[in-house]
Structure formats: structure tokens, C-alpha cells
Design an enzyme around this catalytic site. Structure first.
Site, PDB file in Angstrom:
ATOM      1  N   GLU A 131      53.631 -23.745 -16.587  1.00  0.00           N
ATOM      2  CA  GLU A 131      53.713 -23.657 -15.153  1.00  0.00           C
ATOM      3  C   GLU A 131      52.700 -25.077 -14.147  1.00  0.00           C
ATOM      4  O   GLU A 131      51.677 -24.594 -13.095  1.00  0.00           O
ATOM      5  CB  GLU A 131      51.777 -22.328 -15.295  1.00  0.00           C
ATOM      6  CG  GLU A 131      51.669 -21.424 -16.142  1.00  0.00           C
ATOM      7  CD  GLU A 131      51.089 -20.253 -16.670  1.00  0.00           C
ATOM      8  OE1 GLU A 131      49.988 -21.159 -15.997  1.00  0.00           O
ATOM      9  OE2 GLU A 131      50.488 -19.342 -16.854  1.00  0.00           O
ATOM     10  N   GLU A 169      53.762 -16.552 -21.807  1.00  0.00           N
ATOM     11  CA  GLU A 169      52.514 -15.869 -21.502  1.00  0.00           C
ATOM     12  C   GLU A 169      53.078 -14.434 -21.231  1.00  0.00           C
ATOM     13  O   GLU A 169      53.684 -13.999 -19.455  1.00  0.00           O
ATOM     14  CB  GLU A 169      51.221 -17.089 -21.160  1.00  0.00           C
ATOM     15  CG  GLU A 169      51.196 -18.632 -21.475  1.00  0.00           C
ATOM     16  CD  GLU A 169      50.461 -19.123 -20.975  1.00  0.00           C
ATOM     17  OE1 GLU A 169      49.688 -18.451 -19.807  1.00  0.00           O
ATOM     18  OE2 GLU A 169      50.065 -19.751 -21.136  1.00  0.00           O
TER      19      GLU A 169
END
Length: 532
Positions: free
Chosen positions: A203, A362
Site C-alpha cells: 500500500e 487484500e
């Protein structure tokens, strides 16, 4: 942009394949002997395939802890971790994404082995093991039950909230340390296909707040700037490929992307009321619009690249697409809204235009509780579940998460309603979350057996090996054009590829001397084979 972990303390364990003292191995059940180099994967078009060219489907879940200050799976606090691993395999999870921190990899690379928290009161076999031994202990047990692993650098530092920091470098963890740690790690495990790939950085995103200082944000362009994630991802991947050309490389996106493709200097305001409208925004790591303008180029190793966005529901953050029509829409309409307002332009186009398969690294969320957004969150989960199923083999995924310690998503392990299992102590298996959202997206054959990613070890008690239900077609070494024969045509095709005027052939048919590379030596070996 999620998963605020509860601060706890954690475990330790086992067996380095190459280094470390005091090795302990768990061998609680008799299993077939796994090979260490027969399960490598690569990309063909928008599919991930095994070494024989058969399509595979990575359908797994995340299990964090080595990125935290405890340096262990946090569930070791509450259960027997071996029992947990066996349960995960029995439930058909064929790959586990394991977050870790760069500073831990760097310490290991220097022969330093930080201690993990002692949880031997639940796990006698973990007693006295440092973090490196514990990591290898987990790998050995994953191997034993047929689970593969993707290792993810989740943060620069071992910190339970380290994922909140936007960049891959921080303090003593420089870009050079980031790269060298990855290269050391790849070299360490290049002969063990339990780890099938590396997610280079979790991320990449921007600094907090509406005022974005672009020098402190992850960007994606063709510049040489320190914070250009596209540049660093590409360079790191190529460095890894030089020592471990068989690993899959997973590259996540960023958070913002300029609508005109040009990043501004200084600070921009992204407030919906006072800011400009020059950038598109998505989940941390979920904005891969830049691939259209500046794709990752791994040259001869391009077939090892998979792009990997993240995506969540409104209980992680109430994005604009979860408001308005989405609230009252039926499931089919809701999925269309998400596709048109988020998925298509941020990442789905990559598999639709044939660039690469995708791994949703995710996704997930809470499935129980009293939050006012719970029903909308469940609608999101159904939408993502159905979208994954509709794009089988092109869209792979690792669900967030197995742990019971993720406060804004919950886990497959729970202290709430669920089914108890041996060794779980005070944990249970969250049947509601698993049965309704994860199970339908797992890889199974027509008989309902879970399909693993290992050619020798079945996936848990309810699964089979890779190849059990598919036809294995071993590659013919030297058959560069795959016509079933090895002749002068193959020599010409390989020569053209090496000159850069043809398509890069598969490693399985073109790596004539089995050194993990395709180069002039292979051309010479093929020529000698034809002459003899």
C-alpha cells in the site's frame, strides 16, 4: 487505510534452511516429501500457470505478525499455531500472504536475529526460537500441509501501525536497504518453492490529511524521483530477478493519480470542498491507473510480473461509491456500480486488455456486529466475491485476514460465534465469514476438493495436489515454438528472441543449461543439440 492492529506480544520459531542455530522441526504427521523446485509459477497472458503451462488459481488469505513488534503470527497468543495452520489448509486456502518488515529482513541479512515474543505456553515447539527460526518454522509447516506463501513487505519498520507510513523508505531504512534486503531474501529462498512470490511493498500511499505534500507521497511516473514507486518497484524487481528468476513479483499501485498524467510539485489540496479535482483517488495501493501510461518493464522477466491492487468496503472507509444508489441497489446493480466507479479504471482494465493477471492482495471486512454500515459492507463483500468468481484464473486473491487481531475487518479466526477446533484454545473458526464470502472463491474441482499449488503435497485433509485433476503436459526442452518438435525452426525463433525482435520464450523450454536465464549460452547448447 485499514486494519488497526491490537497491540499484543508474540512468538518465535524454527528451522532455517541455510543458516541459524538450534533447529527444531515439527513433524506431527507423516506426509509425502515435497520437492523444492517443481512448483514455480509464471504468467501467460492474463493467466498464472505452472511449469507445464497449466492454469492455476491463487485463492488465499493474509496472516500478519512478522511486520509487528512481536515478530510472529499474533494468533500464537491464543492458540496452538500448528493447529491453526492445519485448519487453514483443511479449509482450502492454497496460499498465505505473509506481511513482514524491511528492518527485520535487513537484520537477518546481517546475521542478526531479533527475538520474537515468547508464546511457548501455547506452543511448546516454539520455545527458544528467534524470529528467523520462527519464520522458517512457519514455512516448514506450510510446506507440510501444501500451502504456498507470498511474502509482503508491509512496512519499513516492525511496527503494529507501520503500514500507515506511506513510503518504503524511512529513517535508517533507505532505498538501498529496501532493495538489498529484498535481494538477500530472494537469494536465501531461491531453492525453496514454498515461497512462490514477493509483494514488494504494501500500500504505497500519500501523507495523511487533505493537504498532500507530493514529495512525501508515493507517485507513479517515469521520473527518477526518490518517491516514484513505479521506478523503485521496477528496479527492485529486476534486482530480485538477477538472483531468483523463478519468483512471481507482485506490484501494488498507489493512492492518487493525476488525471493528466503529470504530478504537481509542492502541496495539493484533495478536499472535496476546497481542493482541486486534478487527481483520482482510490484505496492505498489500489490505484493502478499509471500502468496505462508507465507499465512496469521487466524485459526478459516480464512473465514473472503480476499487478496487485487492494480493495475494501465501507466499514474500512466510506468511499464515495458506497453512497447514493449503492445503498439501495440490488446485488447485480451494486457490482456494476463498483465496477464502473472504482474497479474498471483503477485496475480491472489491466486484465481486460491482456496486460497481466491480477491478485487482489487484500479484500474482506466485518461480517457481524451492529454498525449502521454493516448491510452495505455485506453487499460490497458479495459484489467482490461474485466478481472474483466471474474472473476465475485472471483474478487471484488473498483475503484479509486469518488473524483475530484486525479491528476494522475481523478475521477468519474469532472469539465470537464459530466452530471450535483442536488446539484453538479460546479461538473459533468464523463459519459465517468463511462459508458466505471466502469459500465460494476458493479453487475446487468438480467434486468439491480444494486444489493446492504443490505438485506433491495435497492441500490439507480436504484437498488435492496440483495436477491431480488436470492434464500435465511436460515441456519439451528446446521446443521453443511449442510445435512438439525440436529442430532448426526453434533455433531461429530463439535467436530472434535474443536479438530483441521476437517474443521471449518460456523458461521451461528455452533454458537449455538450467541456470534460470535465457541467453546466448542457451542458443549455443540448442545448436549443439541439433548438430549432435
Amino acid at each position: 487505510m485499514k486494519k488497526i492492529m491490537k497491540l499484543s506480544t508474540t512468538a518465535i520459531a524454527l528451522t532455517s534452511l541455510l543458516v541459524t542455530p538450534s533447529i527444531k522441526v515439527c513433524a506431527e504427521t507423516t506426509t509425502p516429501v515435497a520437492e523444492t523446485n517443481d512448483d514455480w509459477l509464471h504468467v501467460e497472458g492474463t493467466n498464472i500457470v505452472d511449469k507445464y503451462g497449466n492454469k492455476v488459481w491463487l485463492t488465499g488469505a493474509n496472516w500478519f505478525g512478522f511486520n509487528c513488534r512481536e515478530r510472529m503470527f499474533l494468533d500464537s497468543y491464543h492458540s496452538n499455531i500448528i493447529a491453526d495452520i492445519e485448519m487453514v489448509a483443511d479449509k482450502g486456502i492454497n496460499v498465505v500472504r505473509m506481511p513482514i518488515a524491511t528492518d527485520l529482513l535487513y537484520a537477518w541479512s546481517k546475521g542478526e536475529y531479533p527475538e520474537s515474543t515468547d508464546t511457548s505456553y501455547n506452543n511448546a515447539s516454539l520455545a527458544g526460537l528467534n524470529s528467523f527460526q520462527l519464520f522458517n518454522f512457519m514455512l516448514q509447516n506450510f510446506k507440510r500441509v501444501g500451502i504456498k506463501v507470498i511474502v509482503d513487505v508491509h512496512s519499513a519498520e516492525t511496527d503494529n501501525m507501520g503500514h500507515s507510513y506511506p513510503l518504503w523508505y524511512k529513517g535508517a531504512i533507505t532505498e538501498d536497504v529496501f532493495k538489498s534486503s529484498w535481494v538477500w531474501f530472494a537469494d536465501q529462498y531461491k531453492n525453496d518453492d514454498t515461497i512462490i512470490g514477493f509483494d514488494l511493498k504494501n500500500e504505497p500511499h500519500t501523507n495523511p490529511g487533505d493537504a498532500k505534500n507530493l514529495s512525501q507521497c508515493a507517485i507513479w511516473d517515469d521520473s527518477t524521483k526518490a518517491n516514484n514507486w513505479k521506478r523503485v518497484a521496477q528496479e527492485t524487481a529486476l534486482d530480485i530477478m538477477n538472483v531468483h528468476p523463478n519468483a512471481l513479483i507482485f506490484v501494488e499501485g498507489v493512492e492518487l493519480y493525476p488525471k493528466d498524467g503529470t504530478w504537481d510539485e509542492g502541496t495539493i489540496n484533495t478536499s472535496p470542498w476546497a481542493g482541486n479535482n486534478d487527481y483520482t483517488s482510490n484505496w492505498w495501493g489500489g490505484n493502478l491507473r499509471g500502468v496505462k501510461d508507465y507499465p512496469i518493464n521487466l524485459g526478459e522477466y516480464q512473465k514473472q510480473l503480476v499487478y496487485s491492487p487492494h480493495d475494501y468496503g465501507p466499514l474500512v472507509y466510506e468511499q464515495s461509491w458506497f453512497k447514493g444508489d449503492f445503498v439501495t441497489a440490488d446485488d447485480a446493480t451494486a457490482k456494476t456500480i463498483l465496477y464502473e466507479k472504482c474497479w474498471r479504471d483503477n485496475w480491472a482494465y489491466i486484465m481486460e486488455n491482456g496486460t497481466s493477471p491480477l491478485l487482489i492482495g487484500e479484500w474482506g471486512g466485518l461480517t457481524e456486529g451492529t454498525d449502521k454500515l454493516l448491510d452495505v459492507n455485506l453487499k460490497y463483500l458479495r459484489s467482490m466475491r461474485d466478481y472474483i468468481i466471474a474472473n476465475k484464473y485472471k483474478l487471484h486473491h488473498t483475503f484479509w485476514c486469518i488473524n483475530t487481531d484486525s479491528s476494522d475487518t475481523g478475521g477468519l479466526l474469532t472469539r465470537g460465534e464459530g466452530t471450535a477446533f483442536p488446539g484453538a484454545r479460546d479461538l473459533k473458526w468464523n463459519d459465517n465469514k468463511y462459508d458466505n464470502y471466502l469459500l465460494p472463491t476458493l479453487w475446487r474441482n468438480d467434486e468439491g476438493k480444494f486444489i493446492g499449488l504443490d505438485h506433491k503435497i495435497p492441500l490439507g485433509k480436504n484437498g488435492i495436489t496440483l495436477g491431480t485433476s488436470i492434464v500435465i503436459n511436460p515441456p519439451l526442452l528446446g521446443d521453443i515454438n511449442k510445435d512438439g518438435k525440436v529442430n532448426a525452426i526453434d533455433l531461429a525463433v530463439l535467436k530472434k528472441a535474443l536479438l530483441g525482435t521476437g517474443t521471449t520464450p518460456d523458461l521451461a523450454v528455452a533454458d537449455m543449461n538450467n541456470d534460470g536465464k535465457i541467453n546466448a549460452i542457451d542458443l549455443a547448447v540448442l545448436k549443439k543439440k541439433l548438430l549432435s
